[in-house]
Design a protein around this motif. Structure first.
Motif, PDB file in Angstrom:
ATOM      1  N   MET A   1     -25.985 -23.769 -10.577  1.00 16.81           N
ATOM      2  CA  MET A   1     -24.869 -24.586 -10.138  1.00 16.81           C
ATOM      3  C   MET A   1     -23.602 -23.734 -10.093  1.00 16.81           C
ATOM      4  O   MET A   1     -23.360 -22.913 -10.970  1.00 16.81           O
ATOM      5  CB  MET A   1     -24.631 -25.734 -11.118  1.00 16.81           C
ATOM      6  CG  MET A   1     -25.737 -26.763 -11.152  1.00 16.81           C
ATOM      7  SD  MET A   1     -25.600 -27.898  -9.826  1.00 16.81           S
ATOM      8  CE  MET A   1     -25.309 -29.399 -10.674  1.00 16.81           C
ATOM      9  N   ALA A   2     -22.816 -23.975  -9.081  1.00 13.73           N
ATOM     10  CA  ALA A   2     -21.544 -23.268  -8.930  1.00 13.73           C
ATOM     11  C   ALA A   2     -20.401 -24.269  -9.051  1.00 13.73           C
ATOM     12  O   ALA A   2     -20.581 -25.474  -8.856  1.00 13.73           O
ATOM     13  CB  ALA A   2     -21.487 -22.579  -7.574  1.00 13.73           C
ATOM     14  N   LEU A   3     -19.220 -23.768  -9.346  1.00 14.53           N
ATOM     15  CA  LEU A   3     -18.038 -24.599  -9.546  1.00 14.53           C
ATOM     16  C   LEU A   3     -17.196 -24.615  -8.278  1.00 14.53           C
ATOM     17  O   LEU A   3     -16.982 -23.578  -7.645  1.00 14.53           O
ATOM     18  CB  LEU A   3     -17.222 -24.030 -10.709  1.00 14.53           C
ATOM     19  CG  LEU A   3     -16.159 -24.913 -11.324  1.00 14.53           C
ATOM     20  CD1 LEU A   3     -16.743 -26.230 -11.830  1.00 14.53           C
ATOM     21  CD2 LEU A   3     -15.488 -24.174 -12.470  1.00 14.53           C
ATOM     22  N   TYR A   4     -16.719 -25.814  -7.915  1.00 14.74           N
ATOM     23  CA  TYR A   4     -15.881 -26.017  -6.728  1.00 14.74           C
ATOM     24  C   TYR A   4     -14.677 -26.857  -7.129  1.00 14.74           C
ATOM     25  O   TYR A   4     -14.720 -27.580  -8.127  1.00 14.74           O
ATOM     26  CB  TYR A   4     -16.678 -26.712  -5.626  1.00 14.74           C
ATOM     27  CG  TYR A   4     -17.842 -25.879  -5.159  1.00 14.74           C
ATOM     28  CD1 TYR A   4     -17.695 -24.962  -4.139  1.00 14.74           C
ATOM     29  CD2 TYR A   4     -19.085 -25.986  -5.780  1.00 14.74           C
ATOM     30  CE1 TYR A   4     -18.755 -24.170  -3.728  1.00 14.74           C
ATOM     31  CE2 TYR A   4     -20.156 -25.195  -5.374  1.00 14.74           C
ATOM     32  CZ  TYR A   4     -19.982 -24.298  -4.352  1.00 14.74           C
ATOM     33  OH  TYR A   4     -21.024 -23.508  -3.950  1.00 14.74           O
ATOM     34  N   TYR A   5     -13.616 -26.756  -6.343  1.00 19.51           N
ATOM     35  CA  TYR A   5     -12.371 -27.457  -6.644  1.00 19.51           C
ATOM     36  C   TYR A   5     -11.917 -28.283  -5.448  1.00 19.51           C
ATOM     37  O   TYR A   5     -11.934 -27.810  -4.315  1.00 19.51           O
ATOM     38  CB  TYR A   5     -11.267 -26.451  -6.983  1.00 19.51           C
ATOM     39  CG  TYR A   5     -11.625 -25.580  -8.156  1.00 19.51           C
ATOM     40  CD1 TYR A   5     -11.375 -25.996  -9.450  1.00 19.51           C
ATOM     41  CD2 TYR A   5     -12.242 -24.348  -7.965  1.00 19.51           C
ATOM     42  CE1 TYR A   5     -11.726 -25.209 -10.534  1.00 19.51           C
ATOM     43  CE2 TYR A   5     -12.597 -23.557  -9.038  1.00 19.51           C
ATOM     44  CZ  TYR A   5     -12.335 -23.993 -10.323  1.00 19.51           C
ATOM     45  OH  TYR A   5     -12.686 -23.208 -11.393  1.00 19.51           O
ATOM     46  N   LEU A   6     -11.485 -29.519  -5.724  1.00 20.79           N
ATOM     47  CA  LEU A   6     -10.927 -30.399  -4.703  1.00 20.79           C
ATOM     48  C   LEU A   6      -9.487 -30.694  -5.087  1.00 20.79           C
ATOM     49  O   LEU A   6      -9.218 -31.122  -6.213  1.00 20.79           O
ATOM     50  CB  LEU A   6     -11.725 -31.698  -4.611  1.00 20.79           C
ATOM     51  CG  LEU A   6     -11.225 -32.712  -3.582  1.00 20.79           C
ATOM     52  CD1 LEU A   6     -11.374 -32.156  -2.161  1.00 20.79           C
ATOM     53  CD2 LEU A   6     -11.970 -34.024  -3.717  1.00 20.79           C
ATOM     54  N   THR A   7      -8.575 -30.446  -4.153  1.00 16.15           N
ATOM     55  CA  THR A   7      -7.159 -30.716  -4.373  1.00 16.15           C
ATOM     56  C   THR A   7      -6.646 -31.529  -3.194  1.00 16.15           C
ATOM     57  O   THR A   7      -6.937 -31.209  -2.047  1.00 16.15           O
ATOM     58  CB  THR A   7      -6.351 -29.408  -4.486  1.00 16.15           C
ATOM     59  OG1 THR A   7      -7.002 -28.550  -5.418  1.00 16.15           O
ATOM     60  CG2 THR A   7      -4.937 -29.663  -4.951  1.00 16.15           C
ATOM     61  N   VAL A   8      -5.865 -32.586  -3.505  1.00 13.51           N
ATOM     62  CA  VAL A   8      -5.300 -33.464  -2.471  1.00 13.51           C
ATOM     63  C   VAL A   8      -3.809 -33.616  -2.759  1.00 13.51           C
ATOM     64  O   VAL A   8      -3.409 -33.817  -3.910  1.00 13.51           O
ATOM     65  CB  VAL A   8      -5.986 -34.854  -2.487  1.00 13.51           C
ATOM     66  CG1 VAL A   8      -5.417 -35.742  -1.387  1.00 13.51           C
ATOM     67  CG2 VAL A   8      -7.497 -34.719  -2.335  1.00 13.51           C
ATOM     68  N   PHE A   9      -2.996 -33.529  -1.706  1.00 13.67           N
ATOM     69  CA  PHE A   9      -1.540 -33.591  -1.835  1.00 13.67           C
ATOM     70  C   PHE A   9      -0.941 -34.690  -0.970  1.00 13.67           C
ATOM     71  O   PHE A   9      -1.437 -34.977   0.123  1.00 13.67           O
ATOM     72  CB  PHE A   9      -0.901 -32.276  -1.352  1.00 13.67           C
ATOM     73  CG  PHE A   9      -1.332 -31.065  -2.093  1.00 13.67           C
ATOM     74  CD1 PHE A   9      -0.668 -30.667  -3.240  1.00 13.67           C
ATOM     75  CD2 PHE A   9      -2.391 -30.300  -1.644  1.00 13.67           C
ATOM     76  CE1 PHE A   9      -1.054 -29.528  -3.919  1.00 13.67           C
ATOM     77  CE2 PHE A   9      -2.786 -29.163  -2.314  1.00 13.67           C
ATOM     78  CZ  PHE A   9      -2.118 -28.774  -3.460  1.00 13.67           C
ATOM     79  N   GLU A  10       0.192 -35.230  -1.440  1.00 15.85           N
ATOM     80  CA  GLU A  10       1.053 -36.072  -0.612  1.00 15.85           C
ATOM     81  C   GLU A  10       1.939 -35.136   0.211  1.00 15.85           C
ATOM     82  O   GLU A  10       2.043 -33.942  -0.108  1.00 15.85           O
ATOM     83  CB  GLU A  10       1.939 -36.964  -1.494  1.00 15.85           C
ATOM     84  CG  GLU A  10       1.258 -38.173  -2.057  1.00 15.85           C
ATOM     85  CD  GLU A  10       1.000 -39.271  -1.034  1.00 15.85           C
ATOM     86  OE1 GLU A  10       1.263 -39.082   0.184  1.00 15.85           O
ATOM     87  OE2 GLU A  10       0.518 -40.318  -1.453  1.00 15.85           O
ATOM     88  N   LYS A  11       2.605 -35.666   1.218  1.00 10.08           N
ATOM     89  CA  LYS A  11       3.499 -34.843   2.047  1.00 10.08           C
ATOM     90  C   LYS A  11       4.649 -34.246   1.235  1.00 10.08           C
ATOM     91  O   LYS A  11       5.148 -33.176   1.566  1.00 10.08           O
ATOM     92  CB  LYS A  11       4.058 -35.661   3.207  1.00 10.08           C
ATOM     93  CG  LYS A  11       3.032 -35.938   4.259  1.00 10.08           C
ATOM     94  CD  LYS A  11       3.627 -36.616   5.464  1.00 10.08           C
ATOM     95  CE  LYS A  11       2.513 -36.884   6.455  1.00 10.08           C
ATOM     96  NZ  LYS A  11       3.014 -37.201   7.766  1.00 10.08           N
ATOM     97  N   ASN A  12       5.067 -34.931   0.163  1.00 10.24           N
ATOM     98  CA  ASN A  12       6.174 -34.430  -0.660  1.00 10.24           C
ATOM     99  C   ASN A  12       5.710 -33.391  -1.683  1.00 10.24           C
ATOM    100  O   ASN A  12       6.499 -32.918  -2.496  1.00 10.24           O
ATOM    101  CB  ASN A  12       6.889 -35.581  -1.360  1.00 10.24           C
ATOM    102  CG  ASN A  12       6.022 -36.290  -2.387  1.00 10.24           C
ATOM    103  OD1 ASN A  12       4.900 -35.901  -2.668  1.00 10.24           O
ATOM    104  ND2 ASN A  12       6.552 -37.372  -2.942  1.00 10.24           N
ATOM    105  N   GLY A  13       4.428 -33.030  -1.678  1.00 12.05           N
ATOM    106  CA  GLY A  13       3.896 -32.015  -2.567  1.00 12.05           C
ATOM    107  C   GLY A  13       3.241 -32.542  -3.825  1.00 12.05           C
ATOM    108  O   GLY A  13       2.627 -31.782  -4.567  1.00 12.05           O
ATOM    109  N   GLU A  14       3.370 -33.845  -4.077  1.00 11.49           N
ATOM    110  CA  GLU A  14       2.748 -34.441  -5.258  1.00 11.49           C
ATOM    111  C   GLU A  14       1.226 -34.326  -5.177  1.00 11.49           C
ATOM    112  O   GLU A  14       0.634 -34.612  -4.136  1.00 11.49           O
ATOM    113  CB  GLU A  14       3.138 -35.917  -5.352  1.00 11.49           C
ATOM    114  CG  GLU A  14       2.449 -36.664  -6.467  1.00 11.49           C
ATOM    115  CD  GLU A  14       2.686 -38.164  -6.403  1.00 11.49           C
ATOM    116  OE1 GLU A  14       2.070 -38.867  -7.202  1.00 11.49           O
ATOM    117  OE2 GLU A  14       3.467 -38.629  -5.548  1.00 11.49           O
TER     118      GLU A  14
END
Length: 61
Positions: A1-14
């Motif tokens: 198994m490998a590690l992956y990252y999910l990142t989600v942003f608002e338009k203001n950077g939050e």
């Protein structure tokens, strides 16, 4: 198994999401990432899914 990252942003950077998960392959990681985006209505938000090595698997907006 490998590690992956999910990142989600608002338009203001939050950050709406900044989580890691494991998957057997890059293809499986893309599917898991896409499913998480759809489940949380984040598909239209700025997002990225990367491998632990920094390879970009998903990117949007």
């Amino acid at each position: 198994m490998a590690l992956y990252y999910l990142t989600v942003f608002e338009k203001n950077g939050e950050k709406l999401c900044d989580e890691s998960f494991e998957a057997q392959s890059e293809q499986e990681a893309k599917q898991i990432g896409q499913r998480k985006l759809e489940e949380n209505n984040w598909v239209v938000k700025t997002h990225r899914c990367t491998s632990a090595a920094g390879k970009l698997l998903l990117f949007g907006r």
